[in-house]
Scaffold this motif. Structure first.
Motif, mmCIF file in Angstrom:
data_model
loop_
_atom_site.group_PDB
_atom_site.id
_atom_site.type_symbol
_atom_site.label_atom_id
_atom_site.label_comp_id
_atom_site.label_asym_id
_atom_site.label_seq_id
_atom_site.Cartn_x
_atom_site.Cartn_y
_atom_site.Cartn_z
ATOM 1 N N LEU A 149 -6.623 2.214 -4.825
ATOM 2 C CA LEU A 149 -6.346 0.848 -4.340
ATOM 3 C C LEU A 149 -7.368 -0.135 -4.885
ATOM 4 N N THR A 191 -0.266 4.240 -0.724
ATOM 5 C CA THR A 191 -1.159 5.390 -0.640
ATOM 6 C C THR A 191 -1.297 5.881 0.795
ATOM 7 N N LEU A 212 -4.472 -6.234 3.418
ATOM 8 C CA LEU A 212 -3.597 -5.069 3.285
ATOM 9 C C LEU A 212 -3.619 -4.224 4.556
ATOM 10 N N SER A 213 -4.793 -4.081 5.138
ATOM 11 C CA SER A 213 -4.921 -3.244 6.330
ATOM 12 C C SER A 213 -4.149 -3.805 7.514
ATOM 13 N N ARG A 215 -8.296 -6.184 0.608
ATOM 14 C CA ARG A 215 -8.215 -4.916 1.343
ATOM 15 C C ARG A 215 -8.027 -5.166 2.839
ATOM 16 N N ASP A 248 0.858 -1.192 0.000
ATOM 17 C CA ASP A 248 0.000 0.000 0.000
ATOM 18 C C ASP A 248 0.891 1.237 0.000
ATOM 19 N N ASN A 252 -8.203 5.620 -1.747
ATOM 20 C CA ASN A 252 -9.026 4.429 -1.535
ATOM 21 C C ASN A 252 -9.523 3.887 -2.869
ATOM 22 N N TYR A 306 -14.298 0.005 2.874
ATOM 23 C CA TYR A 306 -13.269 0.216 1.859
ATOM 24 C C TYR A 306 -13.803 0.865 0.576
ATOM 25 N N TYR A 319 -0.786 -2.085 7.823
ATOM 26 C CA TYR A 319 -0.854 -0.642 7.638
ATOM 27 C C TYR A 319 0.383 0.065 8.194
ATOM 28 N N LYS A 334 4.220 -1.125 6.023
ATOM 29 C CA LYS A 334 3.919 -1.155 4.599
ATOM 30 C C LYS A 334 5.056 -1.711 3.752
#
Length: 577
Positions: A120, A110, A222-223, A219, A108, A117, A197, A226, A229
């Motif tokens: 992604l 971003t 990925l979180s 998603r 990620d 958002n 998301y 956080y 990364k």
């Protein structure tokens, strides 16, 4: 002049009648206080000016430089896995080796804005499209699955489900989670995550719902990284060359955070013939690492967390030879874990963080002849097949252990063969998939017909028949045994074991001399039923209300979800498969 100067400087000492005059002393004190206040104010203003200039320099003139230097001081070290050595037969034919496979991973890159958002989501959706176009599969390590167009939790206990829900909704302890979250269905969880998301989940098309689930899972995974990364999240494993080339052509690791990463996996050739000899590998356990704390001549650990080790067979007995030594790499990351372009100065690193290369394990040669091993295996397999065919007869009965040492009276019912196929070979979930053959769909339809028929029979027997268990037919006995067990497994009955085991009605049920209806009635009378159980829907108070709730629980419990194999066998035989 001298006197005037002394007066102005406060050094003048009056003589005569004014000496010790209170008014004079008070005037002198005021002049001294004003002078000190003036000096203090001037000093404060000077300090404030210095601070303002310093803050301006730090934040405006040198802010970007200090920010970069701060970010560059955050270092992370990652392990570089080493390949295990090969296992070969006496002629050098490879029996086991470590080979690279290609995974799609994502970082990620971003921030948290709504536009990021959407970026992604668009990247993940395009990855999913490429994976599906090339007949590969997205990673499905998520506790929710799509079956027949609907979302369901994967098979797991209630404790595991509560832990999963607590993780989804951000609670460290499931006990602290509101009751409404505990009641969430799989569809509710998917909808909540999709809303979180910014994923449009308003569709009923099965293929679209599959994509939604895969996006939500990606998603969510990925979180989990956080604040790290630099750790890539795996989206798909062991993809084809076509998928790999498409991903590499459309995405940039630096700009998009989507890349192809190589993963080493252990691959066995002709595994069915050598599995009992070669054994298998697995990740080193915590206990294993505690027992293997040695280092090499450079002080590097021989085993690290996440290393692959031999667990059985040749893989385990020759571990010291086959095992490779993992290396490591160190790089700078920013304050939220993204890798920076600032180069790490190796000479300034402590020894524990200095990078070093992985070392491949050594090969092991066996004395066996792989061709001879395969030939012997096939001879034994053929003989076993002939024995089974000679003893096979048509019937749906339980296998009984025979006391006949000669084996002449031993028979194998066809039902056992069907059971073995269903449990070990046939994927029954494929019966309802889009790729199912006509025969598979017929089997699925027949099973569903049996299911509906069984539902009616179970309800009628429970409410009206109330037969003693031992007087029921074999199939109804199986259903009721599963249903009674489900009452305990799903937390409908919550009494302690001592109270239940001492109860006469329960003992009669265990002995087969009472009905399931009487067992449930006794559970209600003894307050064993938990009316707050998430699987019960109690619409009215009293014993009858609880009885209705238990009856409503049966179709979603194990009694009908796990249809007895004899039913499936009958379904398959009915269409001559």
């Amino acid at each position: 002049m001298k006197q005037s100067f002394l007066k102005r400087t406060g050094m003048w000492k009056r003589k005569g009648p004014d000496k010790g005059n209170p008014q004079v002393i008070q005037e002198q004190a005021k002049r001294t206080g004003r002078r000190r206040s003036y000096l203090l104010a001037m000093g404060s203003m000077a300090l404030a000016a210095i601070l303002i200039l310093r803050l301006y320099s730090l934040q405006i003139i040198q802010g970007a430089d200090y920010q970069q230097r701060f970010q560059s001081r955050i270092r992370r070290t990652v392990v570089v896995r080493a390949a295990r050595g090969r296992i070969l037969d006496k002629d050098g034919k490879v029996l086991a080796e470590t080979v690279p496979t290609y995974n799609i991973t994502m970082n990620d890159l971003t921030d948290d804005s709504s536009s990021d958002n959407n970026i992604l989501n668009s990247r993940i959706r395009r990855v999913i499209e490429i994976v599906h176009e090339n007949k590969d599969e997205m990673l499905t390590d998520f506790s929710i699955q799509l079956v027949g167009g609907s979302f369901y939790f994967k098979e797991m206990g209630q404790t595991a489900r509560n832990r999963f829900l607590a993780d989804i909704y951000g609670y460290a302890d499931p006990a602290e989670m509101p009751a409404q979250n505990l009641q969430k269905t799989a569809a509710d969880v998917v909808a909540d995550l999709a809303d979180r998301y910014g994923i449009n989940a308003g569709t009923t098309d099965e293929e679209d719902r599959r994509t939604i689930l895969e996006m939500v899972a990606a998603r969510y995974n990925l979180s989990l990284n956080y604040y790290q990364k630099y750790i890539a999240t795996t989206l798909a494993k062991d993809v084809s060359d076509e998928t790999r080339e498409a991903i590499e052509s459309e995405f940039s690791s630096e700009d998009d955070g989507v890349q192809i990463e190589e993963e080493l996996v252990r691959r066995y050739h002709n595994a069915q013939f050598f599995s009992n000899i070669l054994g298998y590998t697995g990740e080193a356990s915590e206990e294993y690492l505690e027992e293997h704390t040695d280092t090499d001549e450079n002080g590097h650990p021989l085993y690290r967390e996440g290393d692959t080790v031999g667990l059985t067979g040749i893989e385990a007995s020759q571990e010291d030879i086959l095992h490779g030594k993992s290396g490591q790499n160190t790089f700078n990351v920013d304050n939220i874990g993204r890798v920076t372009d600032v180069e790490v100065k190796v000479k300034d690193l402590p020894n524990a963080e200095k990078p070093y290369d992985a070392v491949k394990g050594r090969d092991v040669y066996l004395t066996i002849d792989s061709d001879l091993q395969i030939a012997v295996y096939r001879i034994i397999e053929n003989n076993l097949r002939n024995i089974i065919l000679s003893k096979l007869y048509d019937g749906i009965v339980d296998q009984v252990i025979s006391e006949d040492d000669s084996g002449s009276s031993i028979g194998i019912p066809a039902s056992n063969v069907y059971v073995s196929c269903l449990c070990n070979i046939i994927d029954s979930t494929h019966f309802t998939s889009a790729e199912a053959s006509e025969t598979e769909r017929k089997v699925a339809d027949t099973i569903e017909s049996f299911r509906q028929h069984a539902d009616r029979e179970i309800r009628n027997e429970f409410r009206d028949g109330r037969s003693v268990w031992k007087d029921l037919g074999r199939e109804m006995q199986t259903y009721q045994t599963l249903l009674a067990q489900a009452l305990f497994d799903y937390g409908v009955i919550t009494a302690d074991n001592e109270a239940i085991n001492d109860n006469d009605v329960y003992q009669a049920w265990e002995n087969g001399t009472t009905s399931l209806y009487d067992l449930v009635r006794e559970a209600i009378r003894k307050d064993w039923i938990d009316p707050d159980c998430r699987y019960l829907s109690v619409d009215r108070s009293g014993a009858d209300g609880l009885m209705d709730a238990v009856e409503g629980f049966f179709p979603v419990s194990s009694g009908l979800e796990r249809i007895p194999l004899t039913t499936v066998i009958c379904a398959m035989r009915s269409i001559n498969t």
